[in-house]
Design a protein around this motif. Structure first.
Motif, PDB file in Angstrom:
ATOM      1  N   GLU A   1       2.880  -5.782   6.390  1.00 52.56           N
ATOM      2  CA  GLU A   1       1.918  -5.071   5.552  1.00 52.56           C
ATOM      3  C   GLU A   1       0.833  -4.430   6.412  1.00 52.56           C
ATOM      4  O   GLU A   1       0.298  -5.049   7.339  1.00 52.56           O
TER       5      GLU A   1
ATOM      6  N   SER B   1       7.614   6.148  -1.281  1.00 53.22           N
ATOM      7  CA  SER B   1       7.638   5.979  -2.740  1.00 53.22           C
ATOM      8  C   SER B   1       6.848   7.082  -3.434  1.00 53.22           C
ATOM      9  O   SER B   1       7.285   7.644  -4.455  1.00 53.22           O
TER      10      SER B   1
ATOM     11  N   ASN C   1       4.113  -0.611  10.209  1.00 46.47           N
ATOM     12  CA  ASN C   1       4.345  -0.582   8.765  1.00 46.47           C
ATOM     13  C   ASN C   1       5.302   0.561   8.461  1.00 46.47           C
ATOM     14  O   ASN C   1       4.966   1.726   8.606  1.00 46.47           O
TER      15      ASN C   1
ATOM     16  N   GLN D   1      -0.875   6.252  -1.077  1.00 43.83           N
ATOM     17  CA  GLN D   1      -0.412   4.991  -0.501  1.00 43.83           C
ATOM     18  C   GLN D   1      -1.573   4.008  -0.469  1.00 43.83           C
ATOM     19  O   GLN D   1      -2.685   4.352  -0.071  1.00 43.83           O
ATOM     20  N   THR D   2      -1.310   2.789  -0.872  1.00 47.09           N
ATOM     21  CA  THR D   2      -2.364   1.787  -0.943  1.00 47.09           C
ATOM     22  C   THR D   2      -3.036   1.558   0.405  1.00 47.09           C
ATOM     23  O   THR D   2      -2.389   1.616   1.457  1.00 47.09           O
TER      24      THR D   2
ATOM     25  N   PHE E   1       0.853   3.759  -4.763  1.00 46.06           N
ATOM     26  CA  PHE E   1       2.190   3.294  -4.379  1.00 46.06           C
ATOM     27  C   PHE E   1       2.074   2.383  -3.160  1.00 46.06           C
ATOM     28  O   PHE E   1       1.110   2.462  -2.394  1.00 46.06           O
ATOM     29  N   ASP E   2       3.091   1.553  -2.964  1.00 42.39           N
ATOM     30  CA  ASP E   2       3.072   0.612  -1.841  1.00 42.39           C
ATOM     31  C   ASP E   2       3.244   1.303  -0.493  1.00 42.39           C
ATOM     32  O   ASP E   2       2.764   0.792   0.529  1.00 42.39           O
ATOM     33  N   ASP E   3       3.946   2.433  -0.474  1.00 42.87           N
ATOM     34  CA  ASP E   3       4.200   3.112   0.793  1.00 42.87           C
ATOM     35  C   ASP E   3       4.300   4.616   0.563  1.00 42.87           C
ATOM     36  O   ASP E   3       4.367   5.088  -0.573  1.00 42.87           O
TER      37      ASP E   3
END
Length: 272
Positions: free
Chosen positions: A94, A188, A54, A160-161, A183-185
Motif C-alpha cells: 500500500e 481502476s 505500489n 486515486q486514494t 479508487f484504490d489505484d
C-alpha cells in the motif's frame, strides 16, 4: 503524486499487516553493504536492496507479461543496487505504508520507489533523495467535449486514494460542481473513464499520458501546473542510503545514464 496526511511511522508499523502484498523474493537477516564513501549502508536483507513500490503505475512501476516488475523507477533502483553490490528485490505494498514510513520502521524494505511527490508531510515522516523527476496533474477523459475542470459540472471525476491528484480534485470540486469518486489505484480510475462509468480522472501526467497512448479512445484534456517533484524515500535516519542514492542520481545525470533510461520509458530526452 500520492499525497496523504503524515502519520507516525511507529504507530503505522504496529498496524502493518501487508495483506495482499507481493514480495518478489525472500528476505533474510539484515546486513551491511559497502558505500562508495561514508558509513556502510545497512540493508534489511543480505545482498538485496529491498524496494517497496505500489503497483500498477506504468511506466514507473508495473508488471510485464512475465510478471516481473519493471519501469523507470525500477531501472534507477537497479543502479543503486549495483552501487551497493546488491540485487533489487521489489515488494508491492500500500502506498500509504511507504509514505508514512511504516515499512521502514517495520524493516520491510530499505527504500520506497513509487513516483512519490516530495512534500512537507512526507518529509516529516521519512527521508528523501534529491528530486529525480518533475511532474504535474493531468485530466484524462473520453468525452472530447470535456476540456477543463469547468466542463465537469454535474459529472464524476475519479482519483486515486491518498494522492496529490485526489487533493487537487477535492480542492477544486466545489468551484467546478463535480463529484469526486475515490479508487484504490490509478488503473481502476482510468479504466472507469474508458468504460464510461465516470467522466474523467485526475492523476500524474506521466501515467495519464501513458494510459491515453495505450487507449486512444481516451485523451489528456488538460494539465494543471502543480509543480511536483518525485523522490525516493527511506527511513528518516538512513542518511547512509540517502547519500548513496543521491550520488547515483548525480552520476547518472552527468554520464548520460539517466537520459538513456528516461528516453527508454518516455520516448524523448530528459528535460535539461
Amino acid at each position: 503524486m500520492k499525497r496523504l496526511l503524515a502519520l507516525s511511522a511507529a504507530a503505522s508499523a504496529l498496524a502493518l499487516t501487508l495483506t495482499g502484498c507481493a514480495n518478489y523474493s525472500s528476505t533474510s537477516s539484515a546486513s551491511s553493504a559497502p558505500a562508495s564513501s561514508g558509513a556502510a549502508v545497512s540493508l534489511v536483507a543480505s545482498g538485496k536492496l529491498t524496494v517497496c513500490t505500489n503497483l500498477s503505475y506504468k511506466p514507473f512501476e508495473y508488471k510485464d507479461d512475465s510478471g516481473k516488475v519493471i519501469g523507470f523507477d525500477i531501472d534507477l533502483m537497479d543502479l543503486v543496487a549495483k552501487k551497493l553490490n546488491a540485487t533489487t528485490d521489489v515488494v508491492d505494498i500500500e502506498f500509504q505504508q511507504i509514505t508514512s514510513g511504516a515499512v521502514f520502521a517495520a524493516k520491510k524494505c530499505d527504500i520506497g520507489a513509487a513516483a512519490i511527490t516530495i512534500n512537507d508531510e512526507r518529509k516529516a515522516a521519512t527521508g528523501f533523495s534529491d528530486p529525480y523527476f518533475a511532474a504535474t496533474q493531468a485530466l484524462l477523459v473520453k468525452d472530447k467535449s470535456i476540456t477543463d475542470l469547468s466542463s465537469l459540472k454535474g459529472k464524476i471525476v475519479g482519483v486515486q486514494t491518498d494522492t496529490t491528484g485526489m487533493d487537487y480534485a477535492n480542492n477544486n470540486s466545489a468551484a467546478n460542481g463535480y463529484t469526486v469518486k475515490v479508487f484504490d489505484d490509478f488503473p481502476s480510475s482510468a479504466n472507469a473513464v474508458l468504460a464510461g462509468t465516470i467522466d474523467a480522472a485526475i492523476n500524474d501526467n506521466g501515467v495519464v499520458y501513458n494510459f491515453a497512448k495505450d487507449n486512444p479512445t481516451t485523451s489528456v484534456a488538460k494539465e494543471f501546473s502543480t509543480n511536483e517533484s518525485y523522490g525516493f524515500d527511506m527511513g528518516k535516519d538512513n542518511t547512509a542510503l540517502q547519500s548513496v542514492v543521491n550520488s547515483v542520481l548525480s552520476s547518472a545525470k552527468s554520464d548520460g545514464t539517466y537520459n538513456t533510461i528516461y528516453k527508454k520509458w518516455f520516448g524523448t530526452d530528459a528535460p535539461k
